[in-house]
Design a protein around this motif. Sequence first.
Motif, PDB file in Angstrom:
ATOM      1  N   GLY A 193      42.829  -4.064 -49.198  1.00  0.00           N
ATOM      2  CA  GLY A 193      42.244  -3.887 -50.523  1.00  0.00           C
ATOM      3  C   GLY A 193      42.989  -4.739 -51.528  1.00  0.00           C
ATOM      4  O   GLY A 193      44.037  -5.326 -51.229  1.00  0.00           O
ATOM      5  N   LYS A 194      42.468  -4.798 -52.714  1.00  0.00           N
ATOM      6  CA  LYS A 194      43.088  -5.586 -53.770  1.00  0.00           C
ATOM      7  C   LYS A 194      44.313  -4.866 -54.316  1.00  0.00           C
ATOM      8  O   LYS A 194      44.228  -3.721 -54.735  1.00  0.00           O
ATOM      9  CB  LYS A 194      42.074  -5.803 -54.900  1.00  0.00           C
ATOM     10  CG  LYS A 194      42.643  -6.474 -56.132  1.00  0.00           C
ATOM     11  CD  LYS A 194      41.597  -6.532 -57.221  1.00  0.00           C
ATOM     12  CE  LYS A 194      42.175  -7.091 -58.519  1.00  0.00           C
ATOM     13  NZ  LYS A 194      41.167  -7.115 -59.602  1.00  0.00           N
ATOM     14  N   PRO A 195      45.490  -5.527 -54.343  1.00  0.00           N
ATOM     15  CA  PRO A 195      46.661  -4.908 -54.976  1.00  0.00           C
ATOM     16  C   PRO A 195      46.412  -4.756 -56.488  1.00  0.00           C
ATOM     17  O   PRO A 195      46.013  -5.714 -57.156  1.00  0.00           O
ATOM     18  CB  PRO A 195      47.795  -5.897 -54.702  1.00  0.00           C
ATOM     19  CG  PRO A 195      47.317  -6.737 -53.557  1.00  0.00           C
ATOM     20  CD  PRO A 195      45.832  -6.814 -53.704  1.00  0.00           C
ATOM     21  N   ILE A 196      46.625  -3.570 -56.991  1.00  0.00           N
ATOM     22  CA  ILE A 196      46.394  -3.299 -58.416  1.00  0.00           C
ATOM     23  C   ILE A 196      47.741  -3.103 -59.095  1.00  0.00           C
ATOM     24  O   ILE A 196      48.504  -2.201 -58.723  1.00  0.00           O
ATOM     25  CB  ILE A 196      45.510  -2.056 -58.611  1.00  0.00           C
ATOM     26  CG1 ILE A 196      44.147  -2.280 -57.937  1.00  0.00           C
ATOM     27  CG2 ILE A 196      45.328  -1.739 -60.091  1.00  0.00           C
ATOM     28  CD1 ILE A 196      43.278  -1.043 -57.920  1.00  0.00           C
TER      29      ILE A 196
ATOM     30  N   TYR B 295      51.816   0.182 -59.799  1.00  0.00           N
ATOM     31  CA  TYR B 295      51.215  -0.565 -58.694  1.00  0.00           C
ATOM     32  C   TYR B 295      50.475   0.384 -57.763  1.00  0.00           C
ATOM     33  O   TYR B 295      50.795   1.567 -57.659  1.00  0.00           O
ATOM     34  CB  TYR B 295      52.278  -1.342 -57.912  1.00  0.00           C
ATOM     35  CG  TYR B 295      53.240  -0.477 -57.147  1.00  0.00           C
ATOM     36  CD1 TYR B 295      52.966  -0.065 -55.830  1.00  0.00           C
ATOM     37  CD2 TYR B 295      54.441  -0.049 -57.721  1.00  0.00           C
ATOM     38  CE1 TYR B 295      53.848   0.750 -55.128  1.00  0.00           C
ATOM     39  CE2 TYR B 295      55.325   0.762 -57.021  1.00  0.00           C
ATOM     40  CZ  TYR B 295      55.029   1.157 -55.727  1.00  0.00           C
ATOM     41  OH  TYR B 295      55.900   1.957 -55.027  1.00  0.00           O
ATOM     42  N   SER B 296      49.473  -0.159 -57.086  1.00  0.00           N
ATOM     43  CA  SER B 296      48.748   0.546 -56.031  1.00  0.00           C
ATOM     44  C   SER B 296      48.334  -0.485 -55.004  1.00  0.00           C
ATOM     45  O   SER B 296      47.622  -1.449 -55.339  1.00  0.00           O
ATOM     46  CB  SER B 296      47.523   1.265 -56.599  1.00  0.00           C
ATOM     47  OG  SER B 296      46.803   1.917 -55.553  1.00  0.00           O
ATOM     48  N   VAL B 297      48.810  -0.310 -53.777  1.00  0.00           N
ATOM     49  CA  VAL B 297      48.564  -1.284 -52.714  1.00  0.00           C
ATOM     50  C   VAL B 297      47.954  -0.555 -51.528  1.00  0.00           C
ATOM     51  O   VAL B 297      48.492   0.452 -51.066  1.00  0.00           O
ATOM     52  CB  VAL B 297      49.871  -1.989 -52.294  1.00  0.00           C
ATOM     53  CG1 VAL B 297      49.612  -2.914 -51.113  1.00  0.00           C
ATOM     54  CG2 VAL B 297      50.459  -2.748 -53.455  1.00  0.00           C
ATOM     55  N   MET B 298      46.826  -1.082 -51.024  1.00  0.00           N
ATOM     56  CA  MET B 298      46.173  -0.473 -49.867  1.00  0.00           C
ATOM     57  C   MET B 298      46.343  -1.367 -48.651  1.00  0.00           C
ATOM     58  O   MET B 298      46.033  -2.556 -48.682  1.00  0.00           O
ATOM     59  CB  MET B 298      44.689  -0.242 -50.133  1.00  0.00           C
ATOM     60  CG  MET B 298      43.972   0.477 -49.003  1.00  0.00           C
ATOM     61  SD  MET B 298      42.249   0.862 -49.413  1.00  0.00           S
ATOM     62  CE  MET B 298      41.733   1.698 -47.913  1.00  0.00           C
ATOM     63  N   VAL B 299      46.871  -0.769 -47.580  1.00  0.00           N
ATOM     64  CA  VAL B 299      47.014  -1.452 -46.298  1.00  0.00           C
ATOM     65  C   VAL B 299      46.390  -0.562 -45.225  1.00  0.00           C
ATOM     66  O   VAL B 299      46.178   0.627 -45.435  1.00  0.00           O
ATOM     67  CB  VAL B 299      48.498  -1.737 -45.975  1.00  0.00           C
ATOM     68  CG1 VAL B 299      49.087  -2.744 -46.948  1.00  0.00           C
ATOM     69  CG2 VAL B 299      49.311  -0.443 -45.972  1.00  0.00           C
TER      70      VAL B 299
END
Length: 289
Positions: A117-120, A131-135
Amino acid sequence: MPYTPGAVLDGLQATLGSVALGAVDANGVAWFLQTMEGWDSPDARSEFTDREADHGAWASPVYLSSRPITLGGTITAPTQALLETAMEQLRSAAGLTDTLLTVAETIPKQATVRRSGKPIMQYVTGNTATYSVMVTAADPRRYSTSLSAGTTALPSTTGGLTFAVTFPVTFSATTVAGSIAAVNSGNFETRPVLTITGPVVAPSIAALYPDGTVRQLIYSLDLASGDVLTIDTDARTVLLNGAISRRRFLTVSGGWPTIAAGQSVTYQFTSSTYNATTTLTATWRSAWM
């Protein structure tokens, strides 16, 4: 307030690639990890087909899906320049290729992930951002960070009858078993990598289970001195010297020899011809759902 480099922060701790979340890095940047959604469990895949003219449904086998994980928190840096550097580090850590995610639990665990997903990242002040990072981990298992391994030679026999002898005589011999005991301390089955180093004639590996079940891998070719055959029971590949597929020469009898949750499996290594330099090595990690 300034933070001490190397300090551990309150809350969750994890490492994504080279970025330690829940700690203060060498630049004095504090990486607060406040949410970690998806680490608890992946979704399950199953189907239920209604029974015709009867109550209930027919249930299909249940499988775990991939494991999406969202990491979220706050970055606090001494300066805006260091904050921007930290944000770029996090974007790089959530890579497009395999990246190791390690979570600091009582028993540390890890998963191999990729960006999904797009890192926010949003500025709160000049030196603070959220920050919010989806892996996503394609393999849903959470593995021990400790790699277990065992190595054995082929079984050999010593003692016994030697000619010439005088009767009566006692027949006695000791067989040193070529076996490896593999223990999975987790709550989900795990899949070892089995490596055979030649020379060896048509080797076979039998997995012996506590309930008496036996699963066997039989390789129909010989290995020369220096040859290495790697059997990955998860990918279900058989590679000679790391490059040449030999899957078609491997017979799988009874299913691939995995290690069930909380169980010990004995891998028995055999060949029709003994060679003292031949070895079998098993490597595995305990796994959790």
